[in-house]
Structure formats: C-alpha cells, structure tokens
Design a protein around this motif. Structure first.
Motif, PDB file in Angstrom:
ATOM      1  N   TYR A   1       0.853  -1.191   0.000  1.00 18.74           N
ATOM      2  CA  TYR A   1       0.000   0.000   0.000  1.00 18.74           C
ATOM      3  C   TYR A   1       0.889   1.242   0.000  1.00 18.74           C
ATOM      4  N   GLU A   2       0.325   2.339  -0.476  1.00 16.27           N
ATOM      5  CA  GLU A   2       1.043   3.610  -0.486  1.00 16.27           C
ATOM      6  C   GLU A   2       0.124   4.708   0.037  1.00 16.27           C
ATOM      7  N   MET A   3       0.709   5.627   0.788  1.00 15.77           N
ATOM      8  CA  MET A   3      -0.017   6.810   1.256  1.00 15.77           C
ATOM      9  C   MET A   3       0.868   8.030   1.036  1.00 15.77           C
ATOM     10  N   LYS A   4       0.372   8.972   0.235  1.00 18.67           N
ATOM     11  CA  LYS A   4       1.112  10.202  -0.028  1.00 18.67           C
ATOM     12  C   LYS A   4       0.135  11.366   0.064  1.00 18.67           C
ATOM     13  N   VAL A   5       0.280  12.180   1.110  1.00 20.14           N
ATOM     14  CA  VAL A   5      -0.633  13.294   1.371  1.00 20.14           C
ATOM     15  C   VAL A   5       0.203  14.534   1.704  1.00 20.14           C
ATOM     16  N   THR A   6      -0.122  15.645   1.061  1.00 21.53           N
ATOM     17  CA  THR A   6       0.538  16.915   1.328  1.00 21.53           C
ATOM     18  C   THR A   6      -0.519  17.960   1.665  1.00 21.53           C
ATOM     19  N   CYS A   7      -0.318  18.669   2.752  1.00 25.36           N
ATOM     20  CA  CYS A   7      -1.262  19.711   3.167  1.00 25.36           C
ATOM     21  C   CYS A   7      -0.842  21.052   2.552  1.00 25.36           C
ATOM     22  N   THR A   8      -1.821  21.754   1.959  1.00 25.59           N
ATOM     23  CA  THR A   8      -1.562  23.055   1.326  1.00 25.59           C
ATOM     24  C   THR A   8      -2.653  24.053   1.720  1.00 25.59           C
ATOM     25  N   TRP A   9      -2.406  25.320   1.387  1.00 24.58           N
ATOM     26  CA  TRP A   9      -3.425  26.357   1.594  1.00 24.58           C
ATOM     27  C   TRP A   9      -4.500  26.235   0.526  1.00 24.58           C
ATOM     28  N   ASN A  10      -5.717  26.538   0.919  1.00 23.55           N
ATOM     29  CA  ASN A  10      -6.817  26.578  -0.030  1.00 23.55           C
ATOM     30  C   ASN A  10      -6.965  28.004  -0.541  1.00 23.55           C
ATOM     31  N   THR A  11      -6.555  28.228  -1.783  1.00 24.61           N
ATOM     32  CA  THR A  11      -6.593  29.578  -2.343  1.00 24.61           C
ATOM     33  C   THR A  11      -8.013  30.062  -2.633  1.00 24.61           C
ATOM     34  N   GLN A  12      -8.973  29.139  -2.627  1.00 25.02           N
ATOM     35  CA  GLN A  12     -10.358  29.511  -2.903  1.00 25.02           C
ATOM     36  C   GLN A  12     -11.213  29.479  -1.637  1.00 25.02           C
ATOM     37  N   ALA A  13     -10.596  29.573  -0.482  1.00 21.50           N
ATOM     38  CA  ALA A  13     -11.335  29.538   0.781  1.00 21.50           C
ATOM     39  C   ALA A  13     -12.180  30.790   0.945  1.00 21.50           C
ATOM     40  N   PRO A  14     -13.328  30.701   1.621  1.00 21.27           N
ATOM     41  CA  PRO A  14     -14.140  31.891   1.921  1.00 21.27           C
ATOM     42  C   PRO A  14     -13.306  32.928   2.659  1.00 21.27           C
ATOM     43  N   LYS A  15     -13.553  34.184   2.365  1.00 24.89           N
ATOM     44  CA  LYS A  15     -12.691  35.264   2.859  1.00 24.89           C
ATOM     45  C   LYS A  15     -12.629  35.340   4.370  1.00 24.89           C
ATOM     46  N   ASP A  16     -13.750  35.209   5.046  1.00 23.46           N
ATOM     47  CA  ASP A  16     -13.794  35.386   6.500  1.00 23.46           C
ATOM     48  C   ASP A  16     -13.753  34.066   7.274  1.00 23.46           C
ATOM     49  N   SER A  17     -13.568  32.964   6.610  1.00 26.24           N
ATOM     50  CA  SER A  17     -13.605  31.665   7.290  1.00 26.24           C
ATOM     51  C   SER A  17     -12.304  31.407   8.029  1.00 26.24           C
ATOM     52  N   ARG A  18     -12.436  30.802   9.210  1.00 24.65           N
ATOM     53  CA  ARG A  18     -11.268  30.384   9.983  1.00 24.65           C
ATOM     54  C   ARG A  18     -11.291  28.875  10.258  1.00 24.65           C
ATOM     55  N   ARG A  19     -12.221  28.178   9.624  1.00 30.26           N
ATOM     56  CA  ARG A  19     -12.314  26.732   9.835  1.00 30.26           C
ATOM     57  C   ARG A  19     -11.175  26.039   9.089  1.00 30.26           C
ATOM     58  N   PRO A  20     -10.453  25.120   9.746  1.00 28.17           N
ATOM     59  CA  PRO A  20      -9.364  24.417   9.052  1.00 28.17           C
ATOM     60  C   PRO A  20      -9.825  23.707   7.786  1.00 28.17           C
ATOM     61  N   GLU A  21     -11.067  23.205   7.800  1.00 26.88           N
ATOM     62  CA  GLU A  21     -11.574  22.497   6.621  1.00 26.88           C
ATOM     63  C   GLU A  21     -11.720  23.433   5.424  1.00 26.88           C
ATOM     64  N   ASP A  22     -11.873  24.734   5.692  1.00 27.32           N
ATOM     65  CA  ASP A  22     -12.040  25.700   4.605  1.00 27.32           C
ATOM     66  C   ASP A  22     -10.716  26.270   4.122  1.00 27.32           C
ATOM     67  N   ILE A  23      -9.831  26.570   5.023  1.00 25.36           N
ATOM     68  CA  ILE A  23      -8.609  27.294   4.632  1.00 25.36           C
ATOM     69  C   ILE A  23      -7.441  26.373   4.276  1.00 25.36           C
ATOM     70  N   TYR A  24      -7.560  25.043   4.607  1.00 26.73           N
ATOM     71  CA  TYR A  24      -6.497  24.094   4.271  1.00 26.73           C
ATOM     72  C   TYR A  24      -7.032  23.018   3.334  1.00 26.73           C
ATOM     73  N   ARG A  25      -6.128  22.441   2.583  1.00 31.28           N
ATOM     74  CA  ARG A  25      -6.434  21.236   1.790  1.00 31.28           C
ATOM     75  C   ARG A  25      -5.652  20.063   2.363  1.00 31.28           C
ATOM     76  N   ASN A  26      -6.338  18.929   2.529  1.00 35.07           N
ATOM     77  CA  ASN A  26      -5.716  17.703   3.054  1.00 35.07           C
ATOM     78  C   ASN A  26      -5.152  17.906   4.456  1.00 35.07           C
ATOM     79  N   ASN A  27      -5.825  18.714   5.254  1.00 38.71           N
ATOM     80  CA  ASN A  27      -5.340  18.908   6.623  1.00 38.71           C
ATOM     81  C   ASN A  27      -5.624  17.693   7.500  1.00 38.71           C
ATOM     82  N   ASN A  28      -6.617  16.902   7.130  1.00 39.20           N
ATOM     83  CA  ASN A  28      -6.906  15.646   7.831  1.00 39.20           C
ATOM     84  C   ASN A  28      -6.504  14.470   6.955  1.00 39.20           C
TER      85      ASN A  28
END
Length: 344
Positions: free
Chosen positions: A134-161
C-alpha cells in the motif's frame, strides 16, 4: 438413555448446584453418538452486512464453547499492515506512533487468498503470494479559494486531515492480473478513520506491507471485534402472578422477557404475567427484592445451551469466521491424534 443435568439453579445469594453442572458428565458416560445427536447450531440473528451474528450452540460443554471463543480471538488469521516504510514525514506525529496507527487500520483483504509470510523484508523481497503493498502520499496546502472570513481548518487548508481512504493498494508482481478488482477487494475497510492532522507544508509519504497473521501474535490480526457466549436463561413461574404484581414482575426483567396477557376482559385482576422470551434476560435478580414475588419465580440456566455472539471486524462475515475457527480446532485435534499415534 443418557441425560444431562437439566438446569443451573440461580438463587438469591448463589448457585447451589454449581459443582454438578460445571463438568456436564452424562449418565452412563460420554459417547460420540450421543454427542452427535445432541449437538445443534441454530442461527438466531444476522445483521444485513453479515458482520454480526447470534446463534445458539446446543449440546456442548462450556470448555468447548470457550475453545471457539479463544480461537476466534487469537488463531483465526487476518491481514494487517506489518511494515511501514516512511519516505517522508514532516507532520507533528512521530514516526513510531504513525506506524502503530497505520497497523491498526482494518483491511478488506481475505486472508484465505494468501500464504503466511516467512520474512517481511524490504521492497525488493516481497512476494505476491503472501504480501500486499500500500502507499499513502498526502501533502497539506493552503486553499486559495477559501471563503474570505472563514477560519475553519476544513475551509482554509487542503488535506489537513489524513484519513484511511488516503491509503491506496499497489499491486505486486502478478496481483493486478490475478485480482482485477484489487482496489475494491484489498482496500481499507472504513474510509473515514482519522490517522492524523497536518498544516500547510507538512507531508506524509509511506509504503506499507500487509501480511497474514493471527491475534496471539498481535491484536491487530484479530478478525473479530468481540466473541462472547452466555448460558440460555430458563425462567419458570411456580404460581400465577396477576394484577399489580404482574406489572412489578415484568419490570424486574429485561424488556421482552415477561409479557402480560388478559385472561378475562373487564376484570382488574385478569392481567396475568407470562414468560415470553427468556433469552433476553440479562441475569438480573431484581425479583428477589420483593418478598411477595421471590417465591413465584424459579431462575435457572440450561447448562449445555449457549447463546453465542460474534462481531466481525468486517473482512470476513461472522459466520465464515466461526467455520474457520472450527477448521483450526479440527487441525489441532488431528495433530494431537498424530502425536499420540507416533508414541504408540
């Protein structure tokens, strides 16, 4: 005619005939013919996904019932991640903890398709007969299309979980040819198991090897969540219980054990308690709290009738796991007989 002890007696402060039923010695001695006649397996309930099953095992002693339980827990094989090769881990979770968490993730793989692995080695030493990669390759990045006022990790990050669904099967040798549906056949059992959390710039890249093993080597190889048994309850009313006493008697037991029936319409004392389904009883002795009820009921257990419950982790149905446990016991008995014959 051979006969077993009819029932275990449960009194308010003990079991008076415990020594009599513990060994379940049949009158006239034990015989294989009588055992085959008395042995029964009756399926009572099975879940839609076949992961959980309840059945009655009748005509056996507690020793044999416990043998199946112990084999299910520790000697029926399953597939689990054994080796983790971390190419990159910049997350906050330590390598050892990450490897341990990965090893406990259940897989769909059927262990009957593979051999036991003699030596779990490096990437070049694995075999398609005994190992799954099996292989697992995950990289966490910023979400450039996140809502402007959001502070939820699910909105402002990609692959944070990092979830178990990020683990992908990688064929070895001829596995892609032999198992064309391997991604579905050998994938993880549950997709939403949280492995760890990350932040932008962190990455996990790992290869993993899954092998066949048994629970007594490591709990991650145990194919069942639990396997339990209990004696079938035997509840008898020694005298009629009516009216208000019937309601109190019903409340002394688990739901479904006692029902109240109308013997005569229009009469306040016509409501009478009847034993409906003893198997739902949870061994409560609440009835002994009431002096006017304790002599109306006899509590007992049938000593050779076991209510068995198996909860599979999910790779194999619960019914198949029980059959595999029977096969393991059969092999043990055969090996024991061969040892005795070699001595003679």
């Amino acid at each position: 005619m051979q006969s077993r002890k009819p029932r275990v007696i449960l009194e308010e402060y003990g079991i008076p005939n415990a020594a009599e039923y513990s060994n379940l010695q049949a009158e006239g001695g034990w015989s294989i013919e009588h055992f085959k006649k008395s042995l029964k397996v009756e399926i009572v309930r099975e879940s839609d996904d076949k992961r959980e099953m309840e059945f009655d095992l009748i005509g056996v002693s507690a020793a044999l019932a416990n043998v199946f339980r112990r084999i299910l827990l520790s000697e029926v094989p399953s597939m689990a991640l054994e080796k983790v090769f971390l190419l990159n881990n910049t997350s906050l979770i330590a390598d050892e903890i990450l490897a341990h968490r990965l090893g406990l993730i259940p897989l769909k793989a059927d262990p009957r398709l593979f051999e036991y692995c003699c030596n779990v080695g490096s990437e070049e030493e694995v075999s398609d007969q005994d190992t799954l990669r099996y292989e697992m390759k995950v990289t966490c990045t910023w979400n450039t299309q996140a809502p402007k006022d959001s502070r939820r990790p699910e909105d402002i990050y990609r692959n944070n979980n990092v979830y178990s669904r990020d683990i992908k099967w990688v064929p070895i040798g001829r596995q892609a040819e032999i198992y064309p549906n391997g991604e579905e056949q050998f994938g993880v059992l549950e997709n939403d198991i949280l492995i760890c959390k990350m932040r932008p710039g962190q990455e996990i890249h790992a290869f993993m090897h899954a092998v066949k093993g048994i629970g007594k080597d490591h709990a991650k190889f145990s194919p069942v969540a639990t396997a339990t048994y209990r004696l079938m309850p035997d509840i008898r009313l020694t005298k009629p219980v009516k009216g208000e006493k019937a309601e109190r008697l019903k409340n002394c037991f688990s739901p479904g054990v006692v029902e109240i029936v109308e013997t005569r319409k229009g009469n306040s004392d016509s409501r009478e308690a009847r034993i409906k389904q003893p198997r739902h009883d949870s061994c409560s002795r609440n009835v002994f709290r009431y002096d006017d009820l304790k002599d109306c009921v006899q509590l007992g257990r049938i000593p050779d009738h076991f209510i068995y419950t198996i909860e599979s982790v999910g790779a194999l149905p619960a019914g198949i796991l029980f059959l595999e446990a029977v096969k393991v016991l059969k092999r043990k008995c055969k090996a024991f007989i061969e040892e005795i014959d070699s001595i003679d």
